[in-house]
Motif scaffolding. Structure first.
Motif, PDB file in Angstrom:
ATOM      1  N   HIS A  47      36.493 -29.793 -46.776  1.00  0.00           N
ATOM      2  CA  HIS A  47      36.137 -30.840 -46.654  1.00  0.00           C
ATOM      3  C   HIS A  47      36.766 -31.514 -45.444  1.00  0.00           C
ATOM      4  CE1 HIS A  47      35.826 -31.045 -51.380  1.00  0.00           C
ATOM      5  NE2 HIS A  47      34.687 -30.387 -50.673  1.00  0.00           N
ATOM      6  N   LEU A  48      38.058 -31.112 -45.102  1.00  0.00           N
ATOM      7  CA  LEU A  48      38.485 -31.780 -44.069  1.00  0.00           C
ATOM      8  C   LEU A  48      37.967 -31.453 -42.700  1.00  0.00           C
ATOM      9  CD1 LEU A  48      40.962 -33.538 -42.885  1.00  0.00           C
ATOM     10  CD2 LEU A  48      42.322 -31.279 -42.612  1.00  0.00           C
ATOM     11  N   GLU A  49      37.403 -30.180 -42.667  1.00  0.00           N
ATOM     12  CA  GLU A  49      36.718 -29.734 -41.425  1.00  0.00           C
ATOM     13  C   GLU A  49      35.404 -30.127 -41.375  1.00  0.00           C
ATOM     14  OE1 GLU A  49      38.169 -27.589 -43.557  1.00  0.00           O
ATOM     15  OE2 GLU A  49      38.791 -25.897 -42.659  1.00  0.00           O
ATOM     16  N   ALA A  50      34.808 -30.751 -42.473  1.00  0.00           N
ATOM     17  CA  ALA A  50      33.513 -31.238 -42.423  1.00  0.00           C
ATOM     18  C   ALA A  50      33.837 -32.773 -41.977  1.00  0.00           C
ATOM     19  CB  ALA A  50      33.149 -31.238 -43.868  1.00  0.00           C
ATOM     20  N   ARG A  51      34.817 -33.306 -42.276  1.00  0.00           N
ATOM     21  CA  ARG A  51      34.982 -34.769 -41.832  1.00  0.00           C
ATOM     22  C   ARG A  51      35.199 -34.795 -40.584  1.00  0.00           C
ATOM     23  NH1 ARG A  51      40.795 -37.252 -42.199  1.00  0.00           N
ATOM     24  NH2 ARG A  51      40.944 -35.854 -40.599  1.00  0.00           N
ATOM     25  N   ASN A  52      35.991 -33.891 -39.943  1.00  0.00           N
ATOM     26  CA  ASN A  52      36.437 -33.965 -38.535  1.00  0.00           C
ATOM     27  C   ASN A  52      34.984 -33.586 -37.629  1.00  0.00           C
ATOM     28  OD1 ASN A  52      38.933 -34.311 -38.938  1.00  0.00           O
ATOM     29  ND2 ASN A  52      39.622 -32.130 -38.897  1.00  0.00           N
ATOM     30  N   ILE A  53      34.027 -32.793 -38.081  1.00  0.00           N
ATOM     31  CA  ILE A  53      32.848 -32.628 -37.347  1.00  0.00           C
ATOM     32  C   ILE A  53      32.069 -33.685 -37.472  1.00  0.00           C
ATOM     33  CG2 ILE A  53      30.756 -31.128 -37.530  1.00  0.00           C
ATOM     34  CD1 ILE A  53      32.084 -28.698 -38.189  1.00  0.00           C
ATOM     35  N   ILE A  54      31.975 -34.417 -38.553  1.00  0.00           N
ATOM     36  CA  ILE A  54      31.123 -35.669 -38.804  1.00  0.00           C
ATOM     37  C   ILE A  54      31.455 -36.615 -38.017  1.00  0.00           C
ATOM     38  CG2 ILE A  54      30.450 -37.648 -40.345  1.00  0.00           C
ATOM     39  CD1 ILE A  54      30.392 -35.257 -42.364  1.00  0.00           C
ATOM     40  N   LEU A  55      33.090 -36.932 -37.747  1.00  0.00           N
ATOM     41  CA  LEU A  55      33.568 -37.925 -36.880  1.00  0.00           C
ATOM     42  C   LEU A  55      33.384 -37.577 -35.392  1.00  0.00           C
ATOM     43  CD1 LEU A  55      36.649 -38.942 -39.097  1.00  0.00           C
ATOM     44  CD2 LEU A  55      34.398 -40.211 -38.894  1.00  0.00           C
ATOM     45  N   ALA A  56      33.593 -36.295 -35.209  1.00  0.00           N
ATOM     46  CA  ALA A  56      33.483 -35.986 -33.705  1.00  0.00           C
ATOM     47  C   ALA A  56      32.063 -36.391 -33.132  1.00  0.00           C
ATOM     48  CB  ALA A  56      33.670 -34.557 -33.741  1.00  0.00           C
ATOM     49  N   PHE A  57      31.193 -35.918 -33.893  1.00  0.00           N
ATOM     50  CA  PHE A  57      29.713 -36.316 -33.444  1.00  0.00           C
ATOM     51  C   PHE A  57      29.639 -37.724 -33.461  1.00  0.00           C
ATOM     52  CE2 PHE A  57      29.093 -31.689 -33.824  1.00  0.00           C
ATOM     53  CZ  PHE A  57      28.022 -31.447 -32.903  1.00  0.00           C
ATOM     54  N   ALA A  58      30.143 -38.268 -34.336  1.00  0.00           N
ATOM     55  CA  ALA A  58      29.847 -39.750 -34.461  1.00  0.00           C
ATOM     56  C   ALA A  58      30.428 -40.595 -33.406  1.00  0.00           C
ATOM     57  CB  ALA A  58      30.558 -40.564 -35.544  1.00  0.00           C
ATOM     58  N   GLY A  59      31.543 -39.929 -32.555  1.00  0.00           N
ATOM     59  CA  GLY A  59      32.038 -40.361 -31.477  1.00  0.00           C
ATOM     60  C   GLY A  59      31.094 -40.115 -30.195  1.00  0.00           C
ATOM     61  N   THR A  60      30.074 -39.334 -30.240  1.00  0.00           N
ATOM     62  CA  THR A  60      29.198 -39.111 -29.188  1.00  0.00           C
ATOM     63  C   THR A  60      28.003 -39.714 -29.082  1.00  0.00           C
ATOM     64  OG1 THR A  60      28.202 -37.485 -30.217  1.00  0.00           O
ATOM     65  CG2 THR A  60      30.197 -36.894 -28.970  1.00  0.00           C
ATOM     66  N   LEU A  61      27.922 -40.626 -30.282  1.00  0.00           N
ATOM     67  CA  LEU A  61      26.513 -41.353 -30.360  1.00  0.00           C
ATOM     68  C   LEU A  61      26.343 -42.234 -29.287  1.00  0.00           C
ATOM     69  CD1 LEU A  61      24.492 -42.322 -32.912  1.00  0.00           C
ATOM     70  CD2 LEU A  61      25.568 -44.419 -32.830  1.00  0.00           C
ATOM     71  N   ARG A  62      24.918 -42.108 -28.695  1.00  0.00           N
ATOM     72  CA  ARG A  62      24.467 -42.801 -27.653  1.00  0.00           C
ATOM     73  C   ARG A  62      22.955 -42.965 -27.954  1.00  0.00           C
ATOM     74  NH1 ARG A  62      25.441 -40.481 -21.541  1.00  0.00           N
ATOM     75  NH2 ARG A  62      25.523 -42.707 -20.295  1.00  0.00           N
ATOM     76  N   TYR A  63      22.513 -44.169 -27.241  1.00  0.00           N
ATOM     77  CA  TYR A  63      20.964 -44.470 -27.512  1.00  0.00           C
ATOM     78  C   TYR A  63      20.796 -44.489 -29.011  1.00  0.00           C
ATOM     79  CZ  TYR A  63      21.208 -42.677 -22.576  1.00  0.00           C
ATOM     80  OH  TYR A  63      21.447 -42.459 -21.561  1.00  0.00           O
ATOM     81  N   GLY A  64      21.492 -44.539 -29.969  1.00  0.00           N
ATOM     82  CA  GLY A  64      21.370 -44.472 -31.547  1.00  0.00           C
ATOM     83  C   GLY A  64      21.102 -42.985 -31.766  1.00  0.00           C
ATOM     84  N   LEU A  65      21.306 -41.939 -31.030  1.00  0.00           N
ATOM     85  CA  LEU A  65      21.132 -40.521 -31.334  1.00  0.00           C
ATOM     86  C   LEU A  65      22.569 -39.720 -31.045  1.00  0.00           C
ATOM     87  CD1 LEU A  65      17.933 -39.804 -29.168  1.00  0.00           C
ATOM     88  CD2 LEU A  65      17.955 -40.540 -31.619  1.00  0.00           C
ATOM     89  N   ILE A  66      22.593 -38.682 -31.969  1.00  0.00           N
ATOM     90  CA  ILE A  66      23.775 -37.736 -31.457  1.00  0.00           C
ATOM     91  C   ILE A  66      23.235 -36.747 -30.786  1.00  0.00           C
ATOM     92  CG2 ILE A  66      24.764 -38.538 -33.700  1.00  0.00           C
ATOM     93  CD1 ILE A  66      24.216 -35.812 -34.654  1.00  0.00           C
ATOM     94  N   PRO A  67      24.042 -36.066 -30.177  1.00  0.00           N
ATOM     95  CA  PRO A  67      23.448 -34.949 -29.236  1.00  0.00           C
ATOM     96  C   PRO A  67      23.061 -33.867 -29.967  1.00  0.00           C
ATOM     97  CG  PRO A  67      25.585 -35.509 -28.716  1.00  0.00           C
ATOM     98  CD  PRO A  67      25.421 -36.091 -29.890  1.00  0.00           C
ATOM     99  N   ASN A  68      21.774 -33.307 -29.222  1.00  0.00           N
ATOM    100  CA  ASN A  68      21.197 -31.810 -29.859  1.00  0.00           C
ATOM    101  C   ASN A  68      22.415 -30.864 -29.221  1.00  0.00           C
ATOM    102  OD1 ASN A  68      20.010 -29.985 -30.716  1.00  0.00           O
ATOM    103  ND2 ASN A  68      18.414 -29.727 -29.038  1.00  0.00           N
ATOM    104  N   LEU A  69      22.381 -30.501 -28.028  1.00  0.00           N
ATOM    105  CA  LEU A  69      23.515 -29.760 -27.369  1.00  0.00           C
ATOM    106  C   LEU A  69      24.730 -30.684 -27.147  1.00  0.00           C
ATOM    107  CD1 LEU A  69      24.228 -26.988 -26.076  1.00  0.00           C
ATOM    108  CD2 LEU A  69      23.330 -27.987 -23.876  1.00  0.00           C
TER     109      LEU A  69
END
Length: 1295
Positions: free
Chosen positions: A1093-1115
């Protein structure tokens, strides 16, 4: 589903056999059936019962369920599977070995301990002298006696030509004492209890003696012209050949170039002409295959004129009906087929006549085909007859019988003729008289290269007509039919014969097994096992391995007889498999392991009764070396009485009335033998050694050809690692007349020689005994000089022995002083003290993985401290990724790479899985010749790679590296031939322990799950790891429980969050490692369900930090090099947040976790971690709001440098909400916004820049994900976990 009917599976009693479902059968309704007897029931071959499924985890899971059999009954047992509506999908056989017992305490006699000696029963004389004669076997170390048939023999005296299967040979009785089967049984029991010897005997099911009284009273038990009328042409040919033989013997054809004394090739050529003119042309055998054309045409014409017929469209070929009585021109035409083919256009006489003419022409064509077919058979018969004449009268390898006569005919007779002599024409008339024709019985024999499944005397076989049978003229072939009802008397008689044998003997040898119908042998052996469950069954099968396996499996044959002569004509690899169980240095197999097809157990014989005396093929000096070669085999061994006494000739199986000599330790006459006779003293030592090696577990064997005539055989114990090495020098040619090289190359033996067990040489004897006319005795002028259990310094054979270094090992170099042909020497070898100490310490450490290493383990005075600690308990799952996996691209990020095996391939992983995958293929087959094993034997490179790779990582992973380094420290100091097996034990033990530690760190769902669930869960460790570069964006410094590490370059702490590879082996390193869509499609299964669960949380929050234009990155590109060209990735991300909140205890707390925004606005430059934090629920709301307001932008750095295949329009990204339907829409026909993202690349195909599957518009999966998220957010808001209740577009509020 594998089809294993032709595979051989052998098991010992006491094993548990499990049936498990393969991948293609899981999820299907499968049932296993077997005729292995249920507990408390007797075996019935035709009675099958289903096996219950066992569910070890208590849940009905196909991946782990199995059926089981506890093997406590010997024999051959069949199993089969049903699947759904298919009653029998596949089947196979299991052979369970018997347990033989000897002595008053019923001690177990291991199959590999067997040393058997064969006795021709007719040479034993009266029963009251048997103990004196078979005592030779006891005093020379044999523990099994194999008797040829003890029944009454036919007049020929042939050992296997039994006149009465139920009556004992009257030669065993004396005037004052009638010998009975009870007397034989008492003697056999005496040998078993008092002499510790097992007795077996031959059984013959395929024929009986030609002069058996019962066969003439019951001729239906043989093949005759009444029950087998298809033999008529062969019988006619046989009779006419006999008359031709008599005429040749009388000189009738001398003027035509065929005298009675055939001496050269001219006579042979003339014989061919006589055969064709006087035999085949006269017999007109083709008429047995032909149709009477005139009669058939007349019948056909009459049917046409009557105009009555049944038209059947399926008849497109003229059908000939075989005459069941096989008369000349007896075959008929199926008139329905004729009328369908030759039906006239009208019923006018001319049209009918035209049809009749066409019909006649076709019949004449068919008759011509029959003529050609029979001529082909005649040509083959002529060739066989001529070859027989050449072999018996001309060839130097044949008997050179002399002039043709009634005693020595041109060719053997294939049928008996129990009437007075008469002319051939008179004999022909008898063929149609049933009371006479039933007595023309076919002789038995064998056909070279015959298929096991083919009955060479049954319908359709032309063996007798083509004269291909190697005939046993003193026997009659028995005809059983398919079941007892087909020939009740024969089945009943042979059943009683079997019962008599099984009551007396511990085992049977199936004589002429290939000529005995399989179903007959099956039934008879079943009956024998009813009376003697642990029946030992041996047979000799010289056929292809596949057919051999079928025979062994169906009959439950325990051991196959293979002669020493057999291996001299094949490659070492072809026969080493039955010479020994496994190679020296074989891998340790797990207790629960796949059952793989095996080779039949072997009884390796220096000579069998059917072989010529070895002196006829080699010198007397070769007897002793050959005996050593046989005795060193890890299997049952055997010999024939007379071999050890150096018998210079073969005891005739037919008509030899000589008697075996008796044992007398002080023998002075030719009718007695003792240890000074022949090589008896040497054979005693060899038999004792053979039995000792098997009893003490010397199961590994190696054979090496040191020189043209020098062979070394090693027997090795895999637990004590002691070895016994026999070196022998063959003497195929007599050294008294043939010059052999004096020098013998030195030999290198790993380890230290403790003693010389045996040193022996055949020498000239001073005995004055001479051969007599009554007794069977050998060469009195030869004996064996032996020394037993001497020190190496006392050897007369070894010149010197030095310890030298060779191939990274310390070995003992043996230089021979005098090693003449016929000499043998056997060493007992142990490891040198240092290797023994290191290996004992290594085995001590391996006990933690398996108790089987307890034997010969040694405690150390100073055990390395790293080996006293648990090796895996402190490793995280990210560490496990490093230990177990990481493909080449991942390894190269740190400057390394996967190990590349020279002359082979690189390993798939740098971690233990890379080795385990290869070893899993090598281990079951003991493929010690694999390049990986070669690499381990040649140097320490692979060991250093495993340990150094982990040491370089440092931390807890480095501690495991220290553990491997310490374990390999032992391994580097043992003989190199043992390195592969112990390397495998170390790697396998560490791997298994690591997996156990992995599962302990995962959720209860995984820990309590099936093996399939556990194997799938390993994908979490495989795909998720910490990278050196292109890792996740840095998380907020205000977030708790974030893992950190010390940067070796900057000496500063840095975050080391785990990231997920998009795919192996290509999308796992560098900028291509992390992809938003791939990550969040996989996150539920790889992280949430496994409890990470901790690793899942960190990945979710890491991608959340890259949100731009309302999207998260593909690459992802660590955020700063991200591509926001994926419309679906953000929705998979949102769905994973929902799953996290649902599956993780207090999962909704993630909504308040700080997210460090890299792009606070669409045009922001990347911000450092902590510069712009906001709770996750704000980021979620922003993503929803952006879609509602419609997302439209062009990718940063758009152009060919970003994607060389995309058109300019393809770089435009659009996503929004259709205000009419509420569906998410977006994209255009030139870009790929979902998981179907294959872009066209070919200018030639005109698809460059065009997606293979356009997804512009409202992709169904995005619509579904959106519905799921909206429903969830409404519920969260109502429960007070999400502060937003609505979104707005340009015109109004949407809630």
């Amino acid at each position: 589903m594998e089809r294993l009917e032709q595979a051989l599976f052998r098991l010992e009693q006491g094993f548990e056999l499990q049936f498990r479902l393969g991948p293609t059968l899981q999820g299907k309704e499968v049932q296993v059936y077997t005729n292995y007897p249920a507990k408390g029931h007797m075996f019935d071959r035709l009675k099958y019962h289903s096996l219950d499924w066992v569910y070890p985890n208590g849940r009905e899971d196909d991946s782990d369920k199995y059926c089981r059999l506890d093997l406590t009954v010997a024999g051959s047992f069949q199993y089969y599977f049903s699947c759904g509506d298919e009653e029998k999908v596949s089947s196979g056989y299991i052979v369970v070995d018997p347990v033989l017992r000897v002595g008053g305490n019923n001690d177990v006699l291991l199959l590999d301990c067997i040393s058997s000696q064969t006795y021709l029963a007719k040479c034993l004389g009266p029963l009251d002298k048997w103990l004196d004669r078979v005592r030779v076997a006891k005093e020379t170390g044999y523990n099994m006696i194999h008797f040829t048939p003890l029944q009454k023999l036919g007049l020929s005296g042939f050992c296997y030509s039994i006149a009465d299967q139920l009556e004992l040979n009257p030669d065993f009785s004396t005037e004052g004492k009638h010998c009975t089967w009870r007397d034989i049984g008492n003697l056999v029991e005496t040998l078993r209890k008092e002499w510790n010897m097992v007795c077996i005997t031959d059984v013959v099911y395929n024929h009986t003696a030609a002069d058996s009284e019962w066969i003439h009273l019951h001729p239906e038990c043989g093949y005759n012209l009444v029950n087998s009328p298809y033999l008529k042409p062969a019988w006619l040919l046989d009779r006419l050949l006999w008359h031709l033989n008599c005429e040749v013997a009388n000189g009738k054809y001398a003027e035509q170039g065929v005298p009675a004394c055939i001496q050269d090739e001219h006579h042979i050529n003339a014989l061919r002409g006589v055969l064709w003119q006087q035999v085949f042309s006269r017999l007109r055998l083709w008429e047995f295959l032909q149709v009477n054309v005139d009669e058939a045409v007349e019948q056909f014409k009459q049917l046409l004129q009557e105009g009555e017929t049944t038209m059947m469209k399926e008849h497109r070929k003229l059908k000939i009906v075989q005459d069941l009585q096989h008369r000349r021109f007896g075959n008929k035409v199926d008139m329905n087929s004729a009328l369908n083919i030759f039906w006239p256009h009208s019923m006018s006489p001319s049209d009918i006549q035209e049809c009749c003419n066409s019909f006649r022409g076709r019949l004449e064509e068919l008759n011509l085909d029959a003529y050609k077919e029979m001529n082909h058979h005649a040509e083959q018969a002529t060739d066989c007859i001529v070859r027989n004449v050449v072999h018996e009268h001309l060839s130097d390898q044949g008997p050179k019988l002399g002039p043709v006569s009634r005693k020595y005919p041109l060719c053997p007779r294939y049928f008996i003729f129990p009437f007075e002599e008469m002319t051939f024409d008179e004999e022909t008339q008898l063929m149609e008289q049933r009371d006479k024709a039933c007595h023309f019985l076919a002789h038995d024999g064998f056909v070279k290269g015959n298929d096991l499944s083919r009955d060479f005397v049954g319908p359709g076989s032309q063996v007798y007509l083509r004269r291909e049978l190697v005939c046993l003229g003193n026997t009659i072939k028995l005809r059983y039919g398919e079941k007892p009802e087909d020939c009740p008397y024969l089945w009943a008689r042979m059943k009683l014969y079997t019962e008599i044998t099984a009551k007396v003997f511990s085992g049977v040898c199936l004589v002429n097994c290939l000529s005995t119908p399989l179903h007959v042998a099956e039934r008879m052996l079943d009956q024998a096992r009813c009376l003697r469950p642990d029946l030992y069954v041996v047979a000799e099968l010289i056929i292809r391995e596949v057919l051999q396996n079928v025979c062994v499996a169906r009959l439950g044959i325990t051991s196959l007889i293979r002669g020493k002569q057999s291996h001299q004509h094949c490659e070492q690899g072809d026969w080493l498999s039955w010479f020994g169980r496994e190679p020296v240095g074989a891998f340790v197999q797990p207790s629960l392991r796949p059952l793989i097809p095996a080779f039949a157990h072997t009884m390796f014989m220096d000579i069998s009764p059917n072989n010529h005396s070895p002196i006829q093929a080699c010198s007397v000096y070769d007897f002793l070396p050959s005996s050593v070669l046989v005795s060193m085999a890890c299997c049952a061994t055997g010999s024939t009485r007379g071999y050890d006494e150096l018998l210079p000739y073969q005891i005739s199986m037919v008509g030899d009335n000589h008697i075996y000599t008796c044992w007398n330790s002080d023998a002075q006459t030719s009718d007695q033998v003792n240890l000074q006779t022949g090589i008896l003293a040497g054979k005693l030592a060899l038999n004792r050694l053979h039995q000792q090696l098997a009893a003490e577990g010397f199961t590994q064997v190696d054979l090496e050809q040191l020189d043209e005539d020098v062979v070394a055989v090693t027997r090795h114990c895999p637990s004590s690692h002691q070895s016994v090495v026999a070196v022998l020098r063959r003497a195929v040619k007599n050294p008294e007349t043939h010059h052999y090289a004096f020098d013998v190359p030195p030999m290198f033996i790993p380890g230290q020689i403790k003693e010389v067990i045996l040193e022996a040489l055949t020498i000239v004897s001073t005995s004055s005994n001479r051969k007599d006319d009554k007794n069977i005795n050998g060469l009195p002028e030869r004996t064996v000089e032996i020394k037993e259990h001497i020190q190496l310094k006392d050897s007369r054979v070894v010149k010197k022995a030095n310890m030298v270094s060779k191939e990274n090992s310390v070995v003992q170099e043996i230089v021979f002083e005098k090693f003449p042909p016929g000499c043998i020497i056997i060493f007992r070898v142990t490891l040198d003290p240092w290797s023994q100490e290191q290996l004992g310490a290594l085995r001590r450490q391996l006990i933690q993985f398996s108790p089987q290493y307890q034997t010969c383990s040694l405690a150390e005075l100073r055990t390395p401290s790293v080996l006293t600690k648990p090796i895996m308990s402190r490793l995280t799952l990210a560490d496990m990724n490093m230990l177990l996996y990481r493909c080449d691209a991942e390894e190269r990020e740190g400057g390394g790479g996967c190990y590349s095996v020279p002359t082979w391939l690189p390993l798939k992983y740098g971690g233990l899985q890379g080795l385990m995958s290869v070893m899993a293929e090598i281990r079951p087959k003991n493929d010690l010749g694999h390049p990986l094993c070669d690499n381990l034997r040649q140097g320490d490179w692979m060991m250093d790679y495993v340990s150094n790779r982990l040491l370089a990582k440092g931390g807890t992973v480095g501690e495991v590296g220290h553990w491997f380094q310490a374990m390999f420290g032992y391994l580097k100091h043992i003989p190199r031939y043992l390195v592969p097996c112990y390397f495998d034990s170390i790697i396998q033990g560490a791997y298994t322990t690591a997996l156990e530690a992995v599962f302990k760190q995962m959720s209860s769902f995984v820990q309590n799950g099936s093996s399939l669930v556990k194997q799938l869960a390993l994908g979490s460790v495989q795909m998720c790891g910490v990278c050196h570069s292109w890792a996740l964006p840095t998380l907020s410094p205000h977030l708790n429980d974030v893992p950190y590490r010390l940067n070796g370059v900057t000496n500063q702490e840095e975050q080391c969050c785990m990231s997920m590879a998009a795919g192996l082996p290509h999308s796992c390193a560098g900028i291509l490692r992390c992809w938003g869509r791939d990550t969040f499609i996989s996150l539920r299964g790889l992280l949430l369900l496994t409890g990470r669960h901790l690793e899942a949380r960190n990945i979710i929050l890491a991608f959340a930090g890259t949100l731009r234009y309302g999207l998260i990155p593909n690459l992802l590109g660590r955020g700063s090099s991200a591509r926001f060209n994926s419309r679906d990735a953000v929705w998979w991300w949102l769905q994973c947040i929902r799953e996290y909140c649902t599956l993780v205890p207090d999962g909704v707390s993630i909504l308040k976790c700080p997210v460090s925004r890299m792009y606070p606005t669409n045009v922001s430059e990347p911000q450092p971690a902590g510069a712009w934090d906001q709770p996750l629920y704000d980021v979620i709301q922003e993503a929803m709001q952006r879609h509602m307001q419609c997302i439209q932008f062009r990718e940063t750095n758009a152009g060919p440098q970003l994607d060389p295949n995309m058109t300019e329009e393809g770089f435009n990204v659009e996503a929004g909400v259709d205000q009419t339907t509420g569906f998410i829409y977006g994209g255009n026909r030139f870009n790929c916004g979902t998981w179907m993202d294959k872009m066209g690349e070919s200018t030639k195909a005109q698809n460059k820049g065009i997606p293979a599957t356009p997804r512009d518009g409202s992709a169904v999966e995005i619509v579904g994900l959106c519905k799921s998220i909206v429903h969830w957010l409404v519920k969260l808001h109502n429960n007070g976990h999400f502060p937003y209740k609505a979104m707005t577009n340009k015109f109004f509020l949407i809630s």
